[in-house]
Design a protein around this motif. Structure first.
Motif, mmCIF file in Angstrom:
data_model
loop_
_atom_site.group_PDB
_atom_site.id
_atom_site.type_symbol
_atom_site.label_atom_id
_atom_site.label_comp_id
_atom_site.label_asym_id
_atom_site.label_seq_id
_atom_site.Cartn_x
_atom_site.Cartn_y
_atom_site.Cartn_z
ATOM 1 N N ASN A 171 -5.677 -13.308 -5.241
ATOM 2 C CA ASN A 171 -6.277 -12.144 -5.903
ATOM 3 C C ASN A 171 -5.147 -11.347 -6.531
ATOM 4 O OD1 ASN A 171 -8.909 -12.720 -4.738
ATOM 5 N ND2 ASN A 171 -8.105 -11.901 -2.824
ATOM 6 N N SER A 194 -9.318 -4.190 -7.909
ATOM 7 C CA SER A 194 -8.241 -3.799 -6.999
ATOM 8 C C SER A 194 -8.540 -2.437 -6.396
ATOM 9 C CB SER A 194 -6.912 -3.745 -7.756
ATOM 10 O OG SER A 194 -5.921 -3.102 -6.978
ATOM 11 N N SER A 248 0.828 -1.200 0.000
ATOM 12 C CA SER A 248 0.000 0.000 0.000
ATOM 13 C C SER A 248 0.868 1.259 0.000
ATOM 14 C CB SER A 248 -0.916 0.008 1.227
ATOM 15 O OG SER A 248 -1.800 -1.083 1.194
ATOM 16 N N ARG A 275 -6.382 -0.620 -5.270
ATOM 17 C CA ARG A 275 -5.245 0.234 -5.594
ATOM 18 C C ARG A 275 -5.344 0.793 -7.010
ATOM 19 N NH1 ARG A 275 -1.861 -4.470 -3.491
ATOM 20 N NH2 ARG A 275 -1.829 -4.179 -1.262
ATOM 21 N N LEU A 333 -3.407 -9.254 -3.692
ATOM 22 C CA LEU A 333 -4.285 -8.490 -2.808
ATOM 23 C C LEU A 333 -4.878 -9.408 -1.761
ATOM 24 C CD1 LEU A 333 -6.304 -6.458 -5.470
ATOM 25 C CD2 LEU A 333 -4.344 -5.669 -4.175
ATOM 26 N N GLU A 388 -8.856 -6.310 0.445
ATOM 27 C CA GLU A 388 -8.378 -5.262 -0.459
ATOM 28 C C GLU A 388 -9.077 -5.313 -1.815
ATOM 29 O OE1 GLU A 388 -3.807 -4.489 0.949
ATOM 30 O OE2 GLU A 388 -4.169 -6.272 -0.256
ATOM 31 N N ASP A 400 -3.569 -8.426 -8.996
ATOM 32 C CA ASP A 400 -3.784 -7.147 -9.660
ATOM 33 C C ASP A 400 -2.816 -7.061 -10.837
ATOM 34 O OD1 ASP A 400 -3.798 -4.524 -10.525
ATOM 35 O OD2 ASP A 400 -3.842 -3.647 -8.534
ATOM 36 N N ILE A 422 -9.603 -7.706 -10.883
ATOM 37 C CA ILE A 422 -8.553 -8.637 -10.458
ATOM 38 C C ILE A 422 -8.661 -9.940 -11.241
ATOM 39 C CG2 ILE A 422 -8.467 -7.674 -8.141
ATOM 40 C CD1 ILE A 422 -9.964 -10.319 -7.278
#
Length: 438
Positions: free
Chosen positions: A174, A370, A85, A372, A183, A187, A176, A377
């Motif tokens: 998961n 995701s 992160s 982020r 993830l 998340e 990304d 995903i």
């Protein structure tokens, strides 16, 4: 005397007197009853918010109460690296300010940028905690990637490995594709997406007679046609009336030419509008099984001992370099290097041109994204470390099983569970005890 109280004028002076008097410090050999809280270390991704203020106020109330009761009281402060992160927010800052990406830097230079971010926000977080009046023992402040913590992690990992309590294995994660990172489940953000079910025909290697009719193919429904490249079976429910004619038969996977079996698995949703399962109205009764790219298919693959074929690269493109070794046909070769969504359309077009696309139906469903990068995903097969929580610890005597469970007393799970069952460990509110036991 001023009419209104102004916290700013007095709090900093009082807090400085507390620090100078070392009243928040605790010594292990004090001899008094011990009361300790390890602060849930805030991530260095940003400054503290109002939720942190509430949480830390509650901790400070408990700490000060026990300190006034005469306990040897420790509130241990620290911050957490939240590595992926933190890397993500640093990348966003660099992209916004300089238009550069992580790959534009040498490793050492990028790590230095992340370290500078950590130093900036860690200092800010600690000052915020002090401004709130938190009575932490600041001399014991830790960072979860400082040398002491890192050494402790390495030592614990080695000990667990030496005792056979951790092992490596394959697991769907998961993934990304944008940031190329794994993830955690929490998340993943689910978004409602208006997509489609594509109905694809898979030719039988040998036609079958069912009810006087010659069946030359089975039809599978999928929301991700590009993953069919990694199919290793077609599954059907053994309760399906067609099962007696088709189980054990084989189909030839289009585009790839791979011959795969039809297997029985009760997970498959039977078709029918009267079913209680909302997917039944979309089901054909035949499920394409792609163990490397779907969690449910992975479970079927484990039950059926199916091969696992990964057809995606870490960036989400179609690839034969990560576990797909039979991409020999011209059709398969033409898909290599395509983005997953570009490949999806190409696969659908191929089925349509070959007369193997039976239908397309609109379908609204939840798709994981995701938090982020905000891209969808991918379930992705990866080497992961696992902890054998129910394995007897070799260095401890065999104490048998905890009564009414399959958990050895001297296993990692047993050492965590038995104090709760014996009343030595109490959770507040009590309802969380059932969550802990699970």
């Amino acid at each position: 005397m001023e009419k209104a109280y102004s916290p700013r004028k007095g709090e900093s002076k009082v807090y400085r007197r507390w620090l100078d008097a070392n009243v928040f410090h605790a010594e292990p050999a004090d001899g008094r009853k011990v009361y300790c809280i390890v602060i849930p270390p805030p991530n260095v991704t940003d400054r503290l918010h109002v939720g942190h203020a509430l949480n830390n106020t509650l901790q400070d109330i408990l700490i000060r109460w026990r300190r006034m009761e005469g306990c040897n009281t420790l509130w241990m402060p620290g911050t957490d690296h939240a590595s992926i992160s933190t890397q993500t927010v640093v990348e966003k800052r660099i992209l916004a300010e300089q238009g550069l990406r992580r790959t534009d830097f040498q490793r050492e230079e990028f790590v230095a940028r992340v370290q500078a971010w950590k130093d900036e926000y860690e200092a800010c977080i600690l000052e915020q905690l002090k401004a709130m009046g938190c009575s932490c023992d600041w001399g014991r402040t830790r960072f979860t990637m400082d040398e002491m913590c890192a050494r402790a992690v390495r030592a614990a990992f080695y000990r667990l490995f030496a005792d056979g309590l951790i092992y490596r294995g394959k697991r769907l994660v998961n993934w990304d594709p944008a940031t190329r990172t794994v993830l955690a489940d929490d998340e993943v953000e689910y978004e409602t997406v208006s997509g489609h079910f594509w109905y694809l025909r898979y030719p039988l290697v040998e036609p079958v007679k069912i009810g006087g009719r010659t069946v030359e193919h089975v039809t599978v429904a999928t929301t991700r046609p590009e993953t069919m490249l990694g199919d290793t079976a077609v599954a059907m429910n053994p309760a399906d009336p067609r099962a007696q004619h088709l189980l054990g038969r084989k189909v030839r996977l289009p585009i790839v030419g791979r011959v795969i079996p039809i297997v029985a698995d009760a997970h498959v949703v039977l078709p029918g509008a009267d079913s209680g399962d909302e997917k039944a109205e979309f089901s054909t009764g035949f499920l394409k099984v792609t163990p490397a790219h779907d969690p449910s298919d992975w479970e079927i693959g484990q039950r059926q001992n199916l091969p696992v074929i990964n057809v995606l690269a870490p960036d989400g493109s179609i690839s034969d370099r990560y576990g797909w070794d039979d991409a020999a046909t011209p059709e398969a070769q033409s898909l290599l290097g395509m983005d997953r969504f570009e490949a999806r359309q190409a696969v659908v077009d191929w089925f349509r041109n070959q007369g193997l696309l039976e239908d397309i139906r609109p379908y609204t469903h939840e798709v994981g994204h995701s938090y982020r990068s905000h891209v969808p995903i991918e379930p992705y097969l990866s080497d992961q470390w696992f902890v054998a929580v129910k394995k007897q610890i070799p260095a401890l005597p065999d104490g048998g099983l905890i009564e009414g469970t399959d958990v050895p007393v001297n296993s990692l799970a047993g050492l965590a569970l038995k104090p709760l069952l014996d009343g030595e460990l109490k959770l507040i509110p009590e309802r969380y005890a059932s969550v802990y036991r699970a």
